[in-house]
Design a protein around this motif. Structure first.
Motif, short mmCIF file in Angstrom:
data_model
loop_
_atom_site.label_atom_id
_atom_site.label_comp_id
_atom_site.label_asym_id
_atom_site.label_seq_id
_atom_site.Cartn_x
_atom_site.Cartn_y
_atom_site.Cartn_z
N ARG A 191 11.12 42.19 3.50
CA ARG A 191 12.43 42.81 3.32
C ARG A 191 13.39 41.80 2.69
N PRO A 192 14.34 42.26 1.87
CA PRO A 192 14.58 43.64 1.46
C PRO A 192 13.50 44.14 0.53
N LEU A 193 13.30 45.47 0.55
CA LEU A 193 12.19 46.10 -0.15
C LEU A 193 12.67 47.37 -0.84
N VAL A 194 12.13 47.62 -2.04
CA VAL A 194 12.35 48.86 -2.79
C VAL A 194 10.98 49.48 -3.04
N LEU A 195 10.88 50.81 -2.95
CA LEU A 195 9.63 51.49 -3.28
C LEU A 195 9.77 52.21 -4.61
N ASN A 196 8.82 52.01 -5.52
CA ASN A 196 8.81 52.71 -6.81
C ASN A 196 7.61 53.64 -6.87
N LEU A 197 7.88 54.94 -7.15
CA LEU A 197 6.85 55.96 -7.23
C LEU A 197 6.90 56.60 -8.62
N SER A 198 6.19 56.02 -9.57
CA SER A 198 6.12 56.56 -10.93
C SER A 198 4.96 57.53 -11.03
N LEU A 199 5.00 58.56 -10.19
CA LEU A 199 3.93 59.53 -10.10
C LEU A 199 4.49 60.80 -9.48
N GLY A 200 3.69 61.83 -9.42
CA GLY A 200 4.15 63.04 -8.78
C GLY A 200 3.45 64.26 -9.30
N GLY A 201 3.83 65.43 -8.75
CA GLY A 201 3.23 66.69 -9.14
C GLY A 201 4.04 67.86 -8.62
N ASP A 202 3.48 69.05 -8.83
CA ASP A 202 4.25 70.25 -8.53
C ASP A 202 4.15 70.72 -7.08
N THR A 203 3.22 70.16 -6.31
CA THR A 203 2.98 70.66 -4.95
C THR A 203 3.42 69.64 -3.92
N PRO A 204 4.46 69.93 -3.13
CA PRO A 204 4.95 68.95 -2.15
C PRO A 204 4.00 68.76 -0.98
N VAL A 205 4.10 67.60 -0.34
CA VAL A 205 3.28 67.25 0.82
C VAL A 205 4.23 66.82 1.93
#
Length: 461
Positions: free
Chosen positions: A302-316
């Motif tokens: 910490r400190p920490l940042v999360l990067n999510l360069s991904l995804g799709g149409d169906t939530p989880v």
């Protein structure tokens, strides 16, 4: 009631009638016991199952209305009605994109509902999240394919086979086992790349001494390859695809390497925690993304940042809950808005309404308009360069990259600078600072959010 004369006995019972009565009673009780919950009358506007694949059957409750008068559409596309009976109609999900979709039954009056259409998912598997202390129970025919302890996220994540059932029905049956269970599809998300970009205004903070020193950025992606621009800035990470500690970038031409390089282009003294959750074909199973977030929360300094360069149409839902946990622990999140253009479907995880999660769209080469591929949506928070700009490639060299995948890490790098310059704020406060500093653009919020990322306009007072 017929009275008998005093002292007389009742007539002997008819054995055949008694047997028939008992048989009928038994059949009635058996029928009641065997009636599945899914066959009970639905309230008006209710759906069963609440999530379904294209082509799967769904029931819609219509209350006391006449089922013979209803036509059903999903997001404006007419659905084939396969059965009508008092209180409900049954229809097959038509060809529509995944994600929450509006169901409308035309009648007098109309009935509306929201169906979770299962888009890019594994059709014969599901995810099951159990909180700590909950024991595993599966419906008959289901089987465990993989089990993972989620460490600091609490509980366990199971990947299960669904025994040949329609996926929507399987998810309902899993959820019905226990109120504490969370059942989700195994979404097959993809990398938001058509390829990265470079930061605007970062020098304004560098000149004030802020370069991301002491901040870690977890890059959940295809891994990170060797490159002079990331050399010496990587923390020990994990490969959750191959199950080892060497998260090399196996995607042809690289993806995570470019994302990591762009984080460091904005915050050159930050450190990158590489977590490989996407395979060599760019498929990012939601179960691996869940594990990746939990790994980052457990191992990331910490400190920490999360990067999510991904995804799709169906939530989880399990991932949504864990991202909410990350935010509650003070970890800001960045997610790519998607590359499906103006008419594209909502893109998860970016589309979740989580205060402190920044959904980033892409600007075209002129930096004054959204890139044509950048997905529009009410969830877009701001936009950053995302087309025709240099980024590092695995094993050295540079590539020309484009996509919201590469706009997102510019915002992640900007957050790293902010966490150094203004420590101790909430993720929501950091996101608000970047939005307030954004350069306004003459486009709807759905296209560019608050505007273009511009660190030169940032106020640190």
């Amino acid at each position: 009631m017929t009275e008998r004369p005093p002292g007389t006995m009742p007539p002997p019972p008819n054995p055949l009638a008694a047997l028939v009565g008992l048989a009928l009673l038994g059949l009635l009780l058996f029928g009641l016991l065997q009636t599945p919950p899914s066959e009970k009358p639905l309230p008006a506007g209710a759906l069963f199952p609440r999530r379904a694949l294209v082509g799967e059957e769904v029931r819609l409750g219509i209350g006391a209305l006449d089922p013979g008068r209803f036509r059903v559409s999903v997001e404006g596309v007419e659905a084939r009605v396969v059965a009508r009976r008092p209180g409900e109609v049954r229809f097959l999900v038509p060809e529509v994109p995944g994600g929450p979709r509006r169901v409308r039954a035309e009648g007098s009056p109309a009935v509306e509902a929201v169906l979770g259409v299962l888009g890019q998912v594994v059709r014969d598997e599901a995810l099951l999240f159990l909180p700590k202390g909950a024991s595993l129970r599966l419906p008959e025919g289901f089987g465990v394919l993989e089990a993972r302890d989620l460490g600091p996220c609490g509980g366990r994540l199971y990947r299960v086979s669904v025994g040949g059932l329609p996926l929507g029905l399987a998810l309902e049956r899993l959820s019905a086992q226990d109120a504490a269970y969370r059942a989700d599809p195994e979404s097959l998300w993809s990398l938001d790349a058509l390829d990265p970009s470079q930061a605007l205004g970062a020098k304004a903070l560098w000149e004030r001494g802020f370069r991301g020193r002491g901040v870690a950025v977890a890059v959940l992606d295809t891994g990170v390859g060797r490159h002079p621009l990331v050399e010496g800035r990587l923390l020990p990470g994990a490969d959750l695809v191959d199950g080892d500690t060497l998260p090399e970038d196996a995607f042809p031409g690289g993806h995570g390497t470019g994302v990591a390089g762009l984080v460091l282009a904005v915050a050159p003294e930050a450190r990158v925690l590489p977590v490989r959750v996407c395979d060599a074909k760019g498929v990012c199973r939601a179960s691996r993304v869940v594990q990746g977030v939990c790994y980052a929360l457990e191992r990331g300094p910490r400190p920490l940042v999360l990067n999510l360069s991904l995804g799709g149409d169906t939530p989880v839902e399990a991932l949504e809950a864990i991202l909410r946990q990350a935010l509650s622990e003070g970890v800001p999140l960045v997610a790519a808005a998607g590359n499906q253009g103006k008419g594209g479907p909502a893109h998860y995880p970016a589309a979740w309404d989580l205060p402190g999660l920044l959904a980033v769209g892409a600007l075209g080469e002129g930096l004054n308009a959204p890139a044509p591929f950048s997905t529009w949506g009410g969830y877009v928070d701001l936009a950053a360069p995302g087309e025709g700009l240099p980024c590092p490639a695995p094993e050295g060299g540079m590539a020309s990259c484009r996509g919201t995948s590469f706009a997102a890490p510019l915002a992640a790098g900007a957050l790293a600078l902010l966490l150094e310059a203004r420590p101790g704020l909430s993720p929501e406060a950091y996101a608000r600072l970047l939005q307030e500093a954004a350069r306004p653009l003459p486009f709807p919020k759905e296209a560019v959010g608050a505007g273009a990322l511009d660190l030169a306009r940032l106020s640190l007072n």
